[in-house]
Design a protein around this motif. Structure first.
Motif, PDB file in Angstrom:
ATOM      1  N   ALA A 495       0.594  -1.368   0.214  1.00 42.14           N
ATOM      2  CA  ALA A 495       0.031  -0.035  -0.495  1.00 42.14           C
ATOM      3  C   ALA A 495       0.917   1.147  -0.530  1.00 42.14           C
ATOM      4  O   ALA A 495       0.496   2.191  -0.550  1.00 42.14           O
ATOM      5  N   TYR A 496       1.747   1.150   0.877  1.00 45.87           N
ATOM      6  CA  TYR A 496       2.506   2.053   0.870  1.00 45.87           C
ATOM      7  C   TYR A 496       3.171   2.724  -0.464  1.00 45.87           C
ATOM      8  O   TYR A 496       3.396   3.843  -0.866  1.00 45.87           O
ATOM      9  N   ALA A 497       3.558   1.116  -1.090  1.00 48.01           N
ATOM     10  CA  ALA A 497       4.703   1.384  -2.233  1.00 48.01           C
ATOM     11  C   ALA A 497       3.316   2.193  -3.060  1.00 48.01           C
ATOM     12  O   ALA A 497       4.383   3.273  -3.948  1.00 48.01           O
ATOM     13  N   SER A 498       2.647   1.524  -3.507  1.00 47.76           N
ATOM     14  CA  SER A 498       1.574   2.659  -4.586  1.00 47.76           C
ATOM     15  C   SER A 498       1.108   3.487  -3.782  1.00 47.76           C
ATOM     16  O   SER A 498       0.691   4.846  -5.292  1.00 47.76           O
ATOM     17  N   LEU A 499       1.039   4.154  -3.197  1.00 47.51           N
ATOM     18  CA  LEU A 499       1.080   5.623  -2.547  1.00 47.51           C
ATOM     19  C   LEU A 499       2.223   6.864  -2.700  1.00 47.51           C
ATOM     20  O   LEU A 499       1.876   7.431  -3.483  1.00 47.51           O
ATOM     21  N   ASP A 500       2.914   5.533  -2.731  1.00 50.36           N
ATOM     22  CA  ASP A 500       3.993   6.260  -3.200  1.00 50.36           C
ATOM     23  C   ASP A 500       4.383   6.641  -4.645  1.00 50.36           C
ATOM     24  O   ASP A 500       4.932   8.053  -5.241  1.00 50.36           O
ATOM     25  N   ARG A 501       4.153   5.546  -5.420  1.00 49.41           N
ATOM     26  CA  ARG A 501       4.519   5.982  -6.776  1.00 49.41           C
ATOM     27  C   ARG A 501       3.465   7.052  -6.852  1.00 49.41           C
ATOM     28  O   ARG A 501       3.436   8.324  -8.734  1.00 49.41           O
TER      29      ARG A 501
END
Length: 621
Positions: A495-501
Motif C-alpha cells: 500500500a505504501y509503495a502504491s501511494l508513493d508511486r
C-alpha cells in the motif's frame, strides 16, 4: 555456357514439391558442411541456420526476394521475406521426424540445443517415411548457376558437393532421372534463366520490389493485417522455451516477493500454475481480492510473455472472441478480430520476430549453438509469446462465445494446432481465411466463484480445456508473539509503495518505517478484524482478500499523513465501512450477528452501521 534451362527447373520443381524439406534443404546443407570441414556427417558438430541459408539462397528468385521453396507449397509460392528459413530449424528440433534424423543434446550451461549431425540410421528413418528425392531435381536448383555441358554433369557436381559417403542416405536420394526430365528436349540453356522467367514459368506472382527493405523491417502489427496469414502456419510449431517448472516458479515467487504480494501456500500454488501453463490453458478461481490478476501478470512475466488483458461481459458472443464484420467509414463492412484471434496473431508475430533474431545472428562465432527457443527477440526484448488474460471469465456465456474454438483449445501440442487453425470466416482476402495459433499461446482466465448469482456456468466440455486452480485467502494470522502477520506486513508495504508511486512527488510521505510505527495500533485492530472475518468462533467466515486489505491500508495511510493521531482509528473505521463491508453481500443471519459483535468489540461504529445497512437497507441509522 550452358545452364539448367527453364524447362529443367520447372520439371525439377515438380519433382521436389512433395519431398520433405529436411531432405531438400537441411541434409544437403549438412552434407556440404561435412565435406568442407572434412568430418563425417554423423560427427559434424557445427551445423545450423547459417549452413541452411546457403542452400536457401539457391532457391531465391531475385535480389531481396523471399526464398522460393517449391517443396513446401501447392501451388508453389514464396516463403515470407521476414521469416526466411526458420521453419527448417523447427523441423529439425521440434518435429518427431527431425528429432529422429538429427542427433543433438542440450548444453546445461546455456540451455541451448547443440547439433551433432546425422544419426547413423537417418537414411533408413527418412527413407521409410518419405519418397526418395531425385538427385537431378536438387542438382538443377542448387546448381542452376553452374556452367555444365551435359545433364550428367549436374549429377557429378551434386555428388562432389554433397557426398553421401559415411551415411545410409542412398535410401533417400536416387540417381535415377525422372521420365519428365529425361524426355526434355532442352534440359540446358545457353543463357541463365532470369528470375522473371522462372516466376512466369511456375505461375508464381512476382515479389514486390519497390518497397525498401527498411520499410518492410519496420512493419507493425497493423501492416501485417494487409498481408496473408499463411506464415502463421510455420510459427505454430514453436513450443515454450526453457520448460523448467522449478526455475520459472522460483522467478515468479521472487517477482511476487519484490512486489510485496503474499499468496496462500505460495510456493505450491505457483508451481501448480507454472506446470499448468507449460501444458495448456489456465483458470484462476477464487473470491474477489485474492490476487488472481496479480498472479496472472507475474506468471506472464516469469514466462516472458506479453499479457493482453480483457474483461468478459454478459454480452460477449463469438464476435468478441473470434471476430466478425463491423461497419466502416465507407459505409461497408470490414473484418474485426476478436480477443482470442487478435492475441493469437500478436503471439505469432512475437514468435516470428524471434525467428528473425535467429536469422540476424547466423554469423555469430558458433551458430551451431544457436537455438530459437533460447534466444531473445531483437524487436520485442526478451518476449517469447503473447498471452490473453480474460478477467471475470464466467461473466460471459463463455460456452457460446468460445464454442467455435473448442477443438483448437483441446491441446497446445504443435501437431494438433497445425491441424486446427482458427477459421476467420469474415475474411475475404485470399490467404487470410485461417489463422494458425502458436504452441506458445495461452489463455489465462480469472473467475469469481463467490458471486454465483451474477455469473454463468461453464460446461464440462469447456472445463476440460482448462486447468482450474483455486486461490483462497492466506491462512496466516496474528499471534500473541507476532501480533501482525506477514500478510499484513506485506500488504502495508504494498500500500505504501502504491501511494508513493501515485502521490510521492506531490505529497510529503513519512518514512515507511515511521508510518508503520505510527499505525501499529490500527494494524493490530485490522489484523483482529481480518482474522475473525475469515474464521469466526462459530459459523461461516468471509474470505477477505489481500487486495481488499491493501485498499483499506492505502486509505488509512493517506488520511494519516495529514490527520492527527487521534483520527487514525476513525480513518480505519471509515475505510472498513467504505471499502470492505460493501463487498460482504449475501451474508446470512449468523454471519451478520458474528460480524456485528466483532465491529462493536473494536468500537468500529461506522463499519458496524454499514454492515447493518447492508444486511437490511431499510434499517434506520
Amino acid at each position: 555456357m550452358p545452364y539448367p534451362s527453364i524447362d529443367l527447373l520447372a520439371a525439377a520443381a515438380d519433382g521436389l514439391r512433395d519431398r520433405d524439406p529436411l531432405a531438400v534443404i537441411s541434409i544437403p546443407a549438412l552434407l556440404r558442411g561435412a565435406r568442407r570441414s572434412g568430418i563425417a556427417p554423423t560427427d559434424l558438430q557445427k551445423f545450423g541456420s547459417r549452413e541452411e541459408n546457403d542452400i536457401l539462397n539457391a532457391f531465391k528468385v531475385g535480389e531481396g526476394s523471399k526464398p522460393f521453396l517449391a517443396v513446401w507449397n501447392q501451388p508453389p509460392q514464396m516463403v515470407r521475406r521476414d521469416y526466411s528459413g526458420s521453419t527448417l530449424q523447427a523441423k529439425r528440433t521440434r518435429d518427431a521426424l527431425g528429432r529422429a534424423i538429427f542427433s543433438d543434446k542440450v548444453n546445461p550451461q546455456t540451455n541451448k540445443r547443440t547439433h551433432f549431425g546425422l544419426k547413423s540410421d537417418a537414411g533408413i528413418v527418412l527413407g521409410a517415411e518419405r519418397p526418395k528425392v531425385p538427385k537431378i531435381c536438387l542438382a538443377a536448383w542448387l546448381g542452376r548457376k553452374e556452367d555444365v555441358t551435359e545433364i550428367s554433369d549436374l549429377l557429378d557436381w551434386f555428388d562432389d558437393e554433397f557426398p553421401l559417403d559415411g551415411t545410409d542416405l542412398d535410401a533417400v536420394y536416387t540417381s535415377d532421372i525422372p521420365a519428365e526430365i529425361a524426355s526434355l528436349q532442352r534440359p540446358l540453356s545457353v543463357t541463365l534463366p532470369t528470375n522473371e522467367e522462372i516466376l512466369a514459368r511456375l505461375g508464381v506472382k512476382a515479389p514486390v520490389t519497390s518497397v525498401p527493405e527498411t520499410v518492410l523491417a519496420q512493419a507493425t502489427a497493423a501492416t501485417v493485417l494487409d498481408d496473408d496469414l499463411e506464415w502463421t502456419r510455420d510459427v505454430c510449431v514453436y513450443t515454450l522455451r526453457n520448460p523448467n517448472p522449478q526455475a520459472i516458479a522460483e522467478e515468479v515467487l521472487a517477482d511476487l516477493e519484490r512486489r510485496n504480494i503474499e499468496l496462500p501456500d505460495a510456493a505450491r500454488l505457483v508451481r501448480r500454475c507454472v506446470t499448468a501453463l507449460l501444458l495448456g490453458h489456465l483458470i484462476l478461481q477464487g473470491p474477489p481480492g485474492t490476487g488472481k490478476t496479480t498472479l496472472a501478470r507475474a506468471l506472464a512475466r516469469g514466462f516472458r510473455a506479453q499479457l493482453i488483458e480483457s474483461t468478459a461481459t454478459s454480452d460477449w458472443s463469438p464476435y468478441h472472441v473470434v471476430g466478425g464484420l463491423r461497419p466502416n467509414a465507407a459505409g461497408g463492412l470490414s473484418p474485426s478480430y476478436g480477443k482470442v484471434a487478435q492475441a493469437a496473431l500478436s503471439c505469432a508475430e512475437i514468435v516470428r520476430d524471434a525467428a528473425n533474431a535467429e536469422a540476424a545472428e547466423v554469423d555469430r562465432d558458433d551458430p551451431a549453438l544457436f537455438d530459437l527457443n533460447s534466444v531473445a527477440s531483437t524487436s520485442t526484448g526478451d518476449l517469447q509469446a503473447a498471452w490473453l488474460f480474460i478477467d471475470e471469465f464466467n461473466r460471459a456465456d463463455i460456452d457460446k462465445a468460445i464454442g467455435s474454438l473448442y477443438t483448437m483449445l483441446s491441446s497446445c501440442d504443435p501437431e494438433h494446432l497445425h491441424d486446427t487453425p482458427i477459421d476467420l470466416w469474415f475474411e475475404t482476402t485470399p490467404g487470410r481465411g485461417k489463422l494458425w495459433v502458436p504452441a506458445r499461446f495461452r489463455i489465462i482466465g480469472a473467475m469469481n466463484d463467490l458471486d454465483t448469482s451474477f455469473v454463468n456456468r461453464i460446461s464440462q466440455g469447456l472445463t476440460r480445456r482448462f486447468q482450474f486452480i483455486h486461490i483462497g485467502v492466506p491462512k496466516v494470522t496474528g499471534t500473541e508473539q507476532v501480533p501482525i502477520s506477514s500478510e499484513l506486513e506485506s500488504a502495508f508495504a504494498g500500500a505504501y509503495a502504491s501511494l508513493d508511486r501515485t502521490y510521492g512527488s506531490a505529497l510529503t510521505l513519512p518514512v515507511a518505517e515511521d508510518l508503520r510505527s505510527k499505525l501499529d495500533a490500527e494494524l493490530q485492530i485490522l489484523q483482529s478484524v481480518v482474522d475473525h472475518l475469515r474464521k469466526p468462533n462459530s459459523g461461516a467466515g468471509w474470505p477477505v482478500g489481500t487486495a481488499q486489505i491493501v485498499d483499506v491500508l492505502r486509505t488509512v495511510q493517506l488520511q494519516s499523513v495529514a490527520n492527527n493521531p487521534d483520527e487514525q482509528r476513525e480513518a480505519l473505521d471509515f475505510a472498513l465501512a467504505d471499502l470492505l463491508v460493501p463487498q460482504m453481500s449475501f451474508m446470512d443471519d449468523a454471519q451478520f450477528e458474528s460480524f456485528s459483535v466483532l465491529f462493536e468489540e473494536h468500537s468500529l461504529v461506522a463499519a458496524h452501521d454499514a454492515l447493518r445497512h447492508l444486511f437490511n437497507p431499510h434499517t434506520l441509522s
